[in-house]
Design an enzyme around this catalytic site. Sequence first.
Site, PDB file in Angstrom:
ATOM      1  N   LYS A 285       0.808  -1.303   0.012  1.00 14.01           N
ATOM      2  CA  LYS A 285      -0.136  -0.026  -0.010  1.00 14.01           C
ATOM      3  C   LYS A 285       0.841   1.266   0.071  1.00 14.01           C
ATOM      4  O   LYS A 285       1.660   1.693   1.023  1.00 14.01           O
ATOM      5  CB  LYS A 285      -0.910  -0.041   1.323  1.00 14.01           C
ATOM      6  CG  LYS A 285      -2.146   0.600   1.163  1.00 14.01           C
ATOM      7  CD  LYS A 285      -1.973   2.292   1.039  1.00 14.01           C
ATOM      8  CE  LYS A 285      -1.862   2.818   2.366  1.00 14.01           C
ATOM      9  NZ  LYS A 285      -1.656   4.370   1.981  1.00 14.01           N
TER      10      LYS A 285
ATOM     11  N   GLU B 263       7.886   0.355  12.438  1.00 14.62           N
ATOM     12  CA  GLU B 263       9.063   1.022  12.620  1.00 14.62           C
ATOM     13  C   GLU B 263       8.382   2.565  12.490  1.00 14.62           C
ATOM     14  O   GLU B 263       7.927   3.085  11.699  1.00 14.62           O
ATOM     15  CB  GLU B 263       9.878   0.783  11.160  1.00 14.62           C
ATOM     16  CG  GLU B 263      11.467   1.135  11.456  1.00 14.62           C
ATOM     17  CD  GLU B 263      11.794   2.573  10.938  1.00 14.62           C
ATOM     18  OE1 GLU B 263      11.283   3.387  11.757  1.00 14.62           O
ATOM     19  OE2 GLU B 263      11.938   2.840   9.711  1.00 14.62           O
TER      20      GLU B 263
ATOM     21  N   CYS C 103      13.235   8.991   9.836  1.00 15.84           N
ATOM     22  CA  CYS C 103      12.706   8.347  11.155  1.00 15.84           C
ATOM     23  C   CYS C 103      14.112   8.547  11.902  1.00 15.84           C
ATOM     24  O   CYS C 103      13.894   8.858  13.238  1.00 15.84           O
ATOM     25  CB  CYS C 103      12.117   6.991  11.002  1.00 15.84           C
ATOM     26  SG  CYS C 103      13.042   5.980   9.754  1.00 15.84           S
TER      27      CYS C 103
ATOM     28  N   GLU D  31       8.458  14.329  17.624  1.00 16.87           N
ATOM     29  CA  GLU D  31       9.157  14.201  16.558  1.00 16.87           C
ATOM     30  C   GLU D  31       8.427  15.428  15.564  1.00 16.87           C
ATOM     31  O   GLU D  31       7.319  15.678  15.384  1.00 16.87           O
ATOM     32  CB  GLU D  31       8.589  12.858  15.565  1.00 16.87           C
ATOM     33  CG  GLU D  31       9.522  12.489  14.494  1.00 16.87           C
ATOM     34  CD  GLU D  31       9.199  11.138  13.812  1.00 16.87           C
ATOM     35  OE1 GLU D  31       7.973  10.615  14.034  1.00 16.87           O
ATOM     36  OE2 GLU D  31       9.939  10.420  13.481  1.00 16.87           O
TER      37      GLU D  31
HETATM   38  P1  NAP Z   1       1.055   7.934   8.866  1.00 16.94           P
HETATM   39  O1  NAP Z   1      -0.333   8.222   8.883  1.00 16.94           O
HETATM   40  O2  NAP Z   1       1.678   6.921   9.737  1.00 16.94           O
HETATM   41  O3  NAP Z   1       1.241   7.228   7.333  1.00 16.94           O
HETATM   42  C1  NAP Z   1       2.007   6.226   6.963  1.00 16.94           C
HETATM   43  C2  NAP Z   1       1.144   5.015   5.987  1.00 16.94           C
HETATM   44  O4  NAP Z   1       0.146   4.641   6.656  1.00 16.94           O
HETATM   45  C3  NAP Z   1       0.704   5.805   4.816  1.00 16.94           C
HETATM   46  O5  NAP Z   1       0.726   4.793   3.788  1.00 16.94           O
HETATM   47  C4  NAP Z   1      -0.609   5.923   5.536  1.00 16.94           C
HETATM   48  O6  NAP Z   1      -1.858   6.160   4.302  1.00 16.94           O
HETATM   49  C5  NAP Z   1      -1.117   4.730   5.922  1.00 16.94           C
HETATM   50  N1  NAP Z   1      -2.205   4.900   7.192  1.00 16.94           N
HETATM   51  C6  NAP Z   1      -2.512   5.753   7.711  1.00 16.94           C
HETATM   52  N2  NAP Z   1      -3.395   5.666   8.444  1.00 16.94           N
HETATM   53  C7  NAP Z   1      -3.928   4.119   8.286  1.00 16.94           C
HETATM   54  C8  NAP Z   1      -4.606   3.122   8.949  1.00 16.94           C
HETATM   55  N3  NAP Z   1      -5.544   3.472   9.730  1.00 16.94           N
HETATM   56  N4  NAP Z   1      -4.468   1.726   8.473  1.00 16.94           N
HETATM   57  C9  NAP Z   1      -3.501   1.454   7.545  1.00 16.94           C
HETATM   58  N5  NAP Z   1      -2.503   2.333   7.164  1.00 16.94           N
HETATM   59  C10 NAP Z   1      -2.888   3.785   7.537  1.00 16.94           C
HETATM   60  O7  NAP Z   1       1.923   8.842   8.485  1.00 16.94           O
HETATM   61  P2  NAP Z   1       1.656  10.512   7.965  1.00 16.94           P
HETATM   62  O8  NAP Z   1       0.242  10.858   8.490  1.00 16.94           O
HETATM   63  O9  NAP Z   1       2.065  10.232   6.618  1.00 16.94           O
HETATM   64  O10 NAP Z   1       2.737  11.292   8.866  1.00 16.94           O
HETATM   65  C11 NAP Z   1       2.530  11.613  10.150  1.00 16.94           C
HETATM   66  C12 NAP Z   1       3.716  11.703  11.116  1.00 16.94           C
HETATM   67  O11 NAP Z   1       4.185  10.443  11.041  1.00 16.94           O
HETATM   68  C13 NAP Z   1       4.842  12.398  10.611  1.00 16.94           C
HETATM   69  O12 NAP Z   1       4.857  13.721  10.656  1.00 16.94           O
HETATM   70  C14 NAP Z   1       6.026  11.713  11.258  1.00 16.94           C
HETATM   71  O13 NAP Z   1       6.286  12.198  12.442  1.00 16.94           O
HETATM   72  C15 NAP Z   1       5.550  10.064  10.950  1.00 16.94           C
HETATM   73  N6  NAP Z   1       6.262   9.398  10.073  1.00 16.94           N
HETATM   74  C16 NAP Z   1       7.251   8.830  10.252  1.00 16.94           C
HETATM   75  C17 NAP Z   1       7.912   8.028   9.215  1.00 16.94           C
HETATM   76  C18 NAP Z   1       9.009   6.986   9.569  1.00 16.94           C
HETATM   77  O14 NAP Z   1       9.878   6.782   8.684  1.00 16.94           O
HETATM   78  N7  NAP Z   1       9.235   6.603  10.959  1.00 16.94           N
HETATM   79  C19 NAP Z   1       7.536   8.010   8.126  1.00 16.94           C
HETATM   80  C20 NAP Z   1       6.606   8.872   7.649  1.00 16.94           C
HETATM   81  C21 NAP Z   1       5.729   9.654   8.561  1.00 16.94           C
HETATM   82  P3  NAP Z   1      -1.983   7.521   3.788  1.00 16.94           P
HETATM   83  O15 NAP Z   1      -0.698   7.649   2.644  1.00 16.94           O
HETATM   84  O16 NAP Z   1      -3.148   7.565   3.131  1.00 16.94           O
HETATM   85  O17 NAP Z   1      -1.860   8.543   4.886  1.00 16.94           O
END
Ligand code: NAP
Length: 480
Positions: free
Chosen positions: A174, A249, A283, A383
């Site tokens: 996904k 992660e 991250c 973060e």
């Molecule tokens: P996120 O919501 O955790 O998104 C990561 C992935 O999960 C995306 O593919 C997202 O889809 C999907 N997702 C979201 N809600 C889900 C659910 N209920 N069930 C299954 N999959 C789901 O992160 P974000 O909103 O993009 O970013 C928010 C914060 O997360 C950032 O500011 C950062 O702090 C953190 N982050 C950390 C990393 C890392 O490498 N550790 C990477 C990205 C973000 P969508 O694309 O549709 O949202």
Amino acid sequence: MKTYWQNYIDGTWVDGGAGRIDVFNPGTGEKLAEQALAGVAEVDRAVVAAQRVHLSGALSDLRPVERGRMVQAMGRYLIEHIDEIAHVLTLEQGKPLWEARIEVEGAARYFEYYGNQAETVEGRSIPLGKDYLDFTTYEPFGVSAQIIPWNYPIEMTARSLSAALATGNACVIKTPELTPLSNAWLAHAAEAVGLPKGAVNILCGLGSEAGAALSAHPLVNQIVFTGSVPTGVAIATAAAKNVVPCVLELGGKSAAIVHDDADLDAFENDVRWGIYFNAGQVCSAMSRVIAHDSIHDELVERMVGVAQSLTVRPGIDQPEFGPTMGAMVSEAQRDRAADKVGAAHGEGAHVATGGRKMNIPGAFLEPTIVTNVTPDMTIANEEVFGPVLSVLKFSSDEDAIAMANGTPYGLVGGVFTRNLDRATTAARNLRAGQIFVNEWYAGGVETPFGGYGKSGYGREKGREALWNYVQTKNVAIKLG
Ligand code: NAP
Ligand code: MG
């Protein structure tokens, strides 16, 4: 560039049952393309296709070297197409073109490494006396579901896909809604190397819809997720309900402890890479520096110099490696980071440089250094996920380690000193999955990576990652 991108399910490019989503270029703020959005029905088709491949034995019955060769060939395919992939990655994600090339090379490296590892997953024979022959084997889980973040879309997919395929799993990916496009080349690669239809499915959909449906799907056997803590908790909950394992992660608030005997010239380079690479959307970013009192002011001056030396402009105008930084992934992520700097100022921190949105189109934030940060402040614990470095002060080694350990996270940690005892004491006492001594990001695809605490569980990279994709079977044979 193509203006409409589809999903890849069971070897076919298909439209999305949930319509389309606009993909933006954060370097200009303009619309770049449209992406088909998978709904619950497409997720189901992809999982069923992957399960069919798994049950057929098309992957798991192969001699591992044959799977390994296909996995390696996927990496070579990426390198052969690096110009087109890096171009699209830069446009959808915002990073400098030279960084996008590094990401594609990094993705290819995973396929090289795990392709090589395919033949090393060996069991053992356990003595049970003369009447028995007993041995263990490692079998793939079956259907591996992988939910990808937007910061390194192609490299993060490569990281889990390569290890999952090498061990014989069929995969459903996904992709993130902000950066879905460059993942298309992984589907092309799977096709080019002769993987069976349905072995690799790549679809974009909303996290709350397609992501949730995938992580709760009863035919999924294992889940890999990289992203935020709340989403990680939702996915782990869905996994628990189906009693399947997952790898989480979840980011961090990682700290570098800089002692008074550290090589400060070398450390400037760590600042450049540690917090400004990918505009800090990493991250394992070095998002905190814990500086010894006696060198604090000099260090701040040097770090401010690094931040101010960076040219910030659209990634596509940055083909050559150099002191440059691109856009953040979206205006929403940029505003979120800028707000966190504003809140830190409100709590009494000092913005030594940067902190403002740039007055140009696109999702640009100035390279930022925040000083006078104390451990109780929000910015010391949450973060930011942007080009924002927080600086704290210490006077005793014990205090430095307590500060470094003082967040709910524990992804990586660093210590900078010429004193071996200090370095090894810190390495032992820092609660994090990976410790860097005198160089941030030291290590590679070969070295295991993953979190303590709220940074998650399970390990990616290294041989450790292989064990997330296989289950142990013991065979005991009674001899005649
Ligand atoms: P996120 O919501 O955790 O998104 C990561 C992935 O999960 C995306 O593919 C997202 O889809 C999907 N997702 C979201 N809600 C889900 C659910 N209920 N069930 C299954 N999959 C789901 O992160 P974000 O909103 O993009 O970013 C928010 C914060 O997360 C950032 O500011 C950062 O702090 C953190 N982050 C950390 C990393 C890392 O490498 N550790 C990477 C990205 C973000 P969508 O694309 O549709 O949202
Ligand atoms: Mg999101």
